[in-house]
Structures are given as C-alpha cells and as structure tokens.
Design a protein around this motif. Structure first.
Motif, mmCIF file in Angstrom:
data_model
loop_
_atom_site.group_PDB
_atom_site.id
_atom_site.type_symbol
_atom_site.label_atom_id
_atom_site.label_comp_id
_atom_site.label_asym_id
_atom_site.label_seq_id
_atom_site.Cartn_x
_atom_site.Cartn_y
_atom_site.Cartn_z
ATOM 1 N N ASP A 162 -13.024 -10.659 49.651
ATOM 2 C CA ASP A 162 -12.096 -9.815 48.582
ATOM 3 C C ASP A 162 -12.282 -10.186 47.146
ATOM 4 O OD1 ASP A 162 -10.910 -7.331 48.916
ATOM 5 O OD2 ASP A 162 -8.962 -8.126 48.411
ATOM 6 N N VAL A 163 -13.415 -10.576 46.849
ATOM 7 C CA VAL A 163 -13.789 -11.198 45.464
ATOM 8 C C VAL A 163 -13.647 -9.929 44.641
ATOM 9 C CG1 VAL A 163 -15.210 -12.706 43.873
ATOM 10 C CG2 VAL A 163 -14.746 -13.329 46.392
ATOM 11 N N ARG A 164 -13.169 -10.154 43.273
ATOM 12 C CA ARG A 164 -13.309 -8.863 42.257
ATOM 13 C C ARG A 164 -13.913 -9.442 41.000
ATOM 14 N NH1 ARG A 164 -9.294 -5.003 43.133
ATOM 15 N NH2 ARG A 164 -7.654 -5.664 44.846
ATOM 16 N N ARG A 165 -14.439 -8.472 40.371
ATOM 17 C CA ARG A 165 -15.112 -9.067 39.236
ATOM 18 C C ARG A 165 -14.244 -9.578 38.114
ATOM 19 N NH1 ARG A 165 -19.976 -5.911 38.603
ATOM 20 N NH2 ARG A 165 -20.213 -4.176 39.896
ATOM 21 N N GLY A 166 -14.832 -10.436 37.702
ATOM 22 C CA GLY A 166 -13.848 -11.310 36.689
ATOM 23 C C GLY A 166 -12.982 -12.422 37.261
ATOM 24 N N SER A 167 -13.167 -12.472 38.613
ATOM 25 C CA SER A 167 -12.032 -13.405 39.192
ATOM 26 C C SER A 167 -12.473 -14.904 38.756
ATOM 27 C CB SER A 167 -12.457 -13.470 40.814
ATOM 28 O OG SER A 167 -11.531 -14.453 41.493
ATOM 29 N N ALA A 168 -11.643 -15.680 38.612
ATOM 30 C CA ALA A 168 -11.977 -17.248 38.334
ATOM 31 C C ALA A 168 -12.195 -18.067 39.491
ATOM 32 C CB ALA A 168 -10.720 -17.557 37.630
ATOM 33 N N VAL A 169 -12.234 -17.507 40.736
ATOM 34 C CA VAL A 169 -12.480 -18.269 41.717
ATOM 35 C C VAL A 169 -13.561 -17.709 42.831
ATOM 36 C CG1 VAL A 169 -11.375 -19.065 44.149
ATOM 37 C CG2 VAL A 169 -9.780 -18.880 42.041
ATOM 38 N N PRO A 170 -14.719 -18.683 43.209
ATOM 39 C CA PRO A 170 -14.672 -20.142 42.988
ATOM 40 C C PRO A 170 -14.705 -20.630 41.076
ATOM 41 C CG PRO A 170 -15.962 -19.400 44.532
ATOM 42 C CD PRO A 170 -15.686 -18.028 43.845
ATOM 43 N N SER A 171 -15.400 -19.920 40.601
ATOM 44 C CA SER A 171 -15.560 -19.988 39.130
ATOM 45 C C SER A 171 -16.030 -18.584 38.548
ATOM 46 C CB SER A 171 -16.559 -21.089 38.825
ATOM 47 O OG SER A 171 -17.870 -20.715 38.814
ATOM 48 N N PRO A 172 -15.843 -18.444 37.052
ATOM 49 C CA PRO A 172 -16.308 -17.150 36.660
ATOM 50 C C PRO A 172 -17.872 -17.181 36.538
ATOM 51 C CG PRO A 172 -14.544 -18.107 35.213
ATOM 52 C CD PRO A 172 -15.150 -19.142 36.283
ATOM 53 N N GLU A 173 -18.692 -18.113 36.508
ATOM 54 C CA GLU A 173 -19.879 -18.027 36.212
ATOM 55 C C GLU A 173 -20.564 -17.715 37.896
ATOM 56 O OE1 GLU A 173 -18.608 -20.534 33.437
ATOM 57 O OE2 GLU A 173 -18.399 -20.673 35.573
ATOM 58 N N VAL A 174 -20.024 -18.262 38.882
ATOM 59 C CA VAL A 174 -20.209 -18.156 40.263
ATOM 60 C C VAL A 174 -20.038 -16.633 40.644
ATOM 61 C CG1 VAL A 174 -19.934 -18.722 42.778
ATOM 62 C CG2 VAL A 174 -20.337 -20.530 41.088
ATOM 63 N N VAL A 175 -19.155 -16.106 40.336
ATOM 64 C CA VAL A 175 -18.393 -14.952 40.691
ATOM 65 C C VAL A 175 -19.322 -13.773 39.946
ATOM 66 C CG1 VAL A 175 -16.739 -13.018 40.459
ATOM 67 C CG2 VAL A 175 -16.033 -15.558 41.184
ATOM 68 N N GLU A 176 -19.865 -14.166 38.748
ATOM 69 C CA GLU A 176 -20.855 -13.099 38.028
ATOM 70 C C GLU A 176 -22.154 -13.213 38.873
ATOM 71 O OE1 GLU A 176 -22.994 -12.751 33.610
ATOM 72 O OE2 GLU A 176 -21.307 -14.325 33.927
ATOM 73 N N ALA A 177 -22.542 -14.027 39.498
ATOM 74 C CA ALA A 177 -23.847 -14.275 40.264
ATOM 75 C C ALA A 177 -23.556 -13.411 41.363
ATOM 76 C CB ALA A 177 -23.987 -15.578 40.377
#
Length: 655
Positions: A560-575
């Motif tokens: 349930d990861v959303r755009r802009g989430s900080a977990v695991p990290s913003p860079e990883v979520v962007e990927a």
C-alpha cells in the motif's frame, strides 16, 4: 582641357558608368560614405517584410528587412534594476558572483528579447490598447491610491520623484507598451483548461498505491586488487575537476565592537538631568470621566433651528444642575449622540486633547460633579458633567534610577562607538593600502583570518557581507581596505585582502591517495551494481522470491505504498513508481541505489486512487493548477514559435 574632359564624359560608356555609381547611392545614401556608424545594441532582432516572409537576408534584399535593437544601455539598466531587487529580497543570501554569471546575464537579455518579440507580434496582429484600459490599469496600482481610491495628486507626485522624473504622458506610454506586449501571452496563460477525463485520470494516478517486494543488496567486500600507476593517471585526468584547490583569500581586519568599549560613568547629576528630560516617559497624564448630552445642529441649519437647538440645550443644562437630577436619565432621553446615549451619556475616561477644543477646555476646567453648558462645537451644543477625575502620577527618581543608568551607559557607549568608527574610517581612507597606521593611531588591533574559500570560514569570515566584500574584484585587485561592514548595529569591521589564491589544479603527487581511494570506491560500486544486475536478471526469469532464495538473500515487502511516501525512503519510493505496471501476468522488476546500497524490487500489485474520496474543493484546486500549467506551456510555445520568425543576433561582448 575642360573641353577634352567634357568630350570624354559625354559618350555612352560614361553614361553606363554613372548609372552604375547611382545604384549604391540609392541604397546607402551619401551619409554612409561620410559618417561612421557604431553599433551599440545588446541584441538585434530582424524580420523579413510582411509581403515576402521568405526573403533572403542577403544584399541588396537585406535592406528590406526591419531591424529592432535592444540597446546595450537599456540592457545594463535592466541588469542593475534586477540586481537591486534581488539584493533587497535576498539580503545577506544574495550571491553577486552568481548574479554576474554569463548564464544569468543571458537569461535577463532573453527576457528582454521575448518582450520585444511579443510587442512585434502585437503590432503585427493589430492589437491596440485603448486609453480607457490604460486609465483603469493605472488606477488599480496601489502606490497611486489613498484609502483604496486613486489619487491624482499622489500619482503625479510619485512620478515626479522617480530618478529620472517621469511625466504622466511617458508613464502612460510605458503602461501602454506593457499592456500591448503582454496581452497575447497573458491571454494564452489564461487559456489553459483540463477536461474531466484528464482530471479523473490524473487523480487516479496521484492516488495510486503499489505493493512491492524488495531485496537490499548486501555490502560488497572492500576492493583490494592492485592499482597501476597508469590507472591512477587515467583516473586523475578523467576527473581533474574533482582535484582542484578552491579560490581562497586571507584577510586582515580592524573591528570596532561597542561591547568592548569602556563603560561610561553615570554620575548623579547626569542621571537627574536625564530624569527631568524624560519626565513624560515616567508620568501618567490626568484623566477625567465625562458624560454629556448632545443637541445636534446640522452645518446647514437655518438661524431659527440653531437658536432653537441652543435654547433646548440651555433648558437641559438647567435641568441637570437641579440638585438630585439624574444626568444619565436626561442623557438617555434627550441626547443626540447615538454612541453614548445608551450609556447615560458617558464618554469614559478622557485625557487632555481627546475631544474638540471647546469641549476639552470645559471638561478640564471643571470640578468633580459639576455641570457646564451649553458648550458649542462643530457637532452642536453639549451639556457636560464631570463624573470623576484621576490625577496624573509620576514615578519617583529612585524607582527608575537603574533604568536611567542603563540608558545613560548605553547611550554613552553608542556615542563612543560611533565616534571611534568614524575616526577609524577617516584614518583608513587617508591610507587605504594598510590598516596598521589607522589602527595604531586609535589604539585598535589589526587581526588576521586564516585562508578561507567562498563558502566562508571561522569568525567574521562566516558573515555574508564580509564574504561578498572579501571576494569582490576591487578588493582582490587593488589590495585596498573595504568600506565599513556592519556586522550588527554595535559592531563594525574594515577588511583588506592580504592574500588571494585563485582556484588551481592540485598535482597528482598531492592527491594520489585520494585518487586511489576513489578508484577503489568506484570498483566497489560497480561490483555492487553488477551483483544487483545479476539478481534483476534472475528475478525476471524466475521471480524475485525464488531469485532471493537462490542467492540466500532476505526479501522484504512494502504494501500500500503511496506516491511521496517517506518509507522506505523518498528516493526508493520514487523508483517504485518509475517502473511500469504489471501487464500480462508479468511482474516488473527494477533496481535503484539509495544510501550507498542497491535495492532490487518487484511490483506485485497496483491499485488506482479512489476518485470518489476526492472532495469538490480538492478537485477544483487541482483543475486550477493544471489549467495554469497548461496555459503556461501554451505561452512558452507561442514565444518559441515567435523566435522562429525572426533573426536574433546577440552581442555577447556587450553583456
């Protein structure tokens, strides 16, 4: 001889020669042979004739092209205006070197070119700005308004105070030009729109959620393979920019700090004198609680009405003076002052000067309980009663002695600071090539800083104003002292550059160890990326869980990861959101690097955002943002297209 010359120039050959000579004169005129033209443009915009858009820019057809120059002086004026505005906005953060960069100067000139192109486009399309539009635009400028309304006197006064002064006619022409060239781009910027289908699609994407499996790759063992001198040399040459010493300066400076100056002596006589001078500061004025009955008289009332009002006021005053009369009841029944009538005519506590002159004079000449009137003011006739008085007070000298002593000491120290600073500046200006003579004559110490780069250093080298001065061309080139630099209201400094070292390449012999470390770190990173690529290949073939198990690596999940989430990290979520959605039962696999480690991941599931959860307000806000972005893109596209219709030449040496 004259007859011979005439005979020689009267034949058909002479006629042809004269005809050929006439052609350049027809195109250029005699003045082109008699005068020398000096170009002074920062940019030149040329356009072909409207009736021949494809006309070549070659002689003699080039003389049919229209030329529009952006004068170098106008460019310099715009540059200076921008410099002053940014300095005011950014304060200590203003970077003069960045502002003077070629990229920034070119951007400012490009803006002027675009403005000129929009003006030409408006003229070509026959756009005209009416006088009424100009008046409306000027009247809406807040600087020309008083109490929210346009004020003609203020308008003319502000124009006359400009440098250089402007007349209403010249200012109106400026407004006309701005409206004319800004009309097309501003309308384009407002033309953007977004359909409901586009809005729904974007909201589903923005609210998208993903389930992800991932493996954090373990650290790669440190590189221990041998490194040859040739490899060291090759790396050093390929990454020469990383091995340069920064530009540095070393300063000498003289500082004047009010906190270090001797404390002035606060003697008793000076304290008492200051106490008397500031008597009002330590005193409270006399106040009076006053009630009144107003018999209102209009300014344009007839004489008969004025006499009737006065008679009525006299009658009320006589009734109020009767022993035991209820003044409050009389006021509630008869006063024309809507503000105090309900309160029995009470105006509360008043200080001297709080009411119109005659009223004020009467109120502060009465005894408690006394009734006076009628008293005439611009509002009408007043019957006044003094309900209560409160005498003024004054704090005794002993109660404020410590405060007076502090003020006297601070004032004396401030005067000493200003006097010493002024003497230092005068002495330095007499010999700006050294701070030593001036400091010695005033008993001050010349201090020095260690060498520091543009990013700053310890002590005064951390102050942005000091940094700007220290790296200014004038101080570096001339070696003279700076103007006084205010570090705080009670602390100032004068600096001089005693050593300047420009940025320079560091020799390999000095950075050899750093090069070796960089090579080993690069090898280690490449090995880590290769291991990640191997896992990606295996995951695409058999799935990430099986590939991780085969490589004996632990796998985690992020659901349930959303755009802009900080977990695991913003860079990883962007990927996570860069890879495409799963299609045809194929789970997409990707990799990313974060915190010095590679992460291999697989997208297991994707769910669209629920647009039913979006409020109408959020929907309207997003629509407005997207419409503005669309309009802005249309505006930029129009400007790019306009540039293609003209020949633009920039005089780089004049920027």
């Amino acid at each position: 001889m004259l007859q011979t010359l005439r005979d020689k120039t009267s034949g058909w050959i002479a006629t042809v020669i004269l005809g050929l000579l006439i052609i350049p004169f027809a195109f250029f005129g005699m003045e082109s042979y008699l005068t020398q033209k000096v170009d002074a443009y920062a940019a030149r915009i040329t356009q072909p004739p409207a009736w021949w858009p494809s006309a070549p820019q070659a002689w003699p057809v080039s003389y049919l092209w229209k030329t529009h120059d952006i004068d170098a002086q106008d460019y310099r004026q715009r540059l200076e205006t921008m410099r002053m505005r940014l300095r005011d906005e950014q304060g200590d953060k203003f970077d003069s070197k960045a502002f003077e960069s070629a990229e920034n100067k070119r951007q400012i000139l490009d803006d002027m070119i675009d403005e000129q192109l929009m003006r030409l486009a408006a003229e070509s399309d026959g756009i005209v700005v009416s006088d009424a539009e100009i008046r409306q635009e000027i009247q809406q400028i807040p600087d020309f308004q008083v109490d929210g309304k346009f004020d003609a006197d203020r308008y003319q006064l502000l124009l006359a105070s400009q440098n250089p002064p402007q007349t209403p006619r010249t200012f109106e022409q400026t407004v006309r030009d701005n409206l004319q060239y800004g009309l097309i781009p501003s309308r384009l910027a407002r033309s953007g729109f977004v359909t409901d289908m586009e809005l729904d699609r974007l909201m589903r994407l923005l609210g998208e959620r993903r389930d992800v499996s991932f493996v954090v790759m373990p650290p790669i063992p440190a590189d221990t393979a041998p490194i040859t001198p040739a490899q060291i040399q090759a790396w050093y040459e390929a990454n020469a920019r990383d091995y340069r010493s920064p530009e540095t300066v070393r300063l000498e400076y003289v500082e004047v700090d009010a906190s270090t100056l001797p404390v002035p002596v606060a003697d008793e006589a000076a304290l008492r004198k200051l106490y008397e001078e500031q008597a009002a500061k330590f005193s409270t004025a006399e106040q009076r609680s006053v009630s009144h009955i107003l018999v209102q008289v209009a300014a344009d009332a007839s004489d008969a009405d004025k006499q009737a009002a006065e008679a009525r006021a006299k009658k009320l005053a006589d009734q109020a003076r009767v022993a035991g009369a209820d003044f409050a009841a009389l006021a509630r029944a008869n006063s024309d002052d809507a503000g105090s009538k309900a309160a029995g005519g009470s105006l509360g506590w008043l200080a001297k000067g709080g009411m119109p002159g005659p009223f004020d004079d009467a109120a502060f000449a009465m005894a408690a309980g006394e009734v006076r009137g009628p008293v005439k003011t611009d509002f009408g006739w007043h019957v006044i009663k003094l309900d209560e008085l409160r005498g003024g007070t004054r704090q005794p000298f002993e109660a404020v002695r410590a405060q007076l002593e502090q003020e006297l000491v601070e004032g004396g120290r401030e005067r000493a600071f200003n006097e010493l600073s002024g003497k230092l500046v005068d002495a330095v200006y007499k010999n700006p090539n050294s701070l030593e003579p001036a400091a010695k004559s005033l008993g001050l110490m010349v201090q020095t800083t260690p060498a520091f780069p543009r990013g700053g250093g310890p002590g005064i080298a951390s102050d942005q104003k000091v940094l700007r001065a220290a790296f200014s061309d004038t101080l570096i080139r001339d070696g003279t002292a700076s103007d006084p630099i205010e570090l705080s209201p009670t602390r100032t400094v004068l600096i001089r550059v005693v050593e300047h070292k420009p940025e320079a390449a560091l020799p390999l012999s000095q950075v050899g160890n750093a090069v070796v470390l960089a090579i080993r770190a690069d090898r280690q990173r490449k090995a880590a990326e290769a291991a990640a690529d191997t896992l990606v290949k295996a995951a695409k073939a058999s799935g990430l869980p099986a590939a991780a198990t085969a490589a004996t690596l632990a796998m985690g999940e992020a659901n349930d990861v959303r755009r802009g989430s900080a977990v695991p990290s913003p860079e990883v979520v962007e990927a996570f959101f860069r890879v495409p959605r799963p299609q045809d039962n194929l789970i997409p696999v990707g990799k990313t690097e974060a915190g010095g480690q590679f992460i291999v991941f697989a997208i297991r599931a994707v769910r669209d955002g629920d647009i039913g959860q979006v409020t109408a307000e959020e929907r309207d806000q997003l629509r407005q943002q997207l419409s503005q972005a669309s309009g802005f893109q249309a505006q930029k596209a129009f400007v790019r297209a306009a540039r293609g219709k003209y020949q633009i030449k920039v005089a780089e040496d004049r920027l």
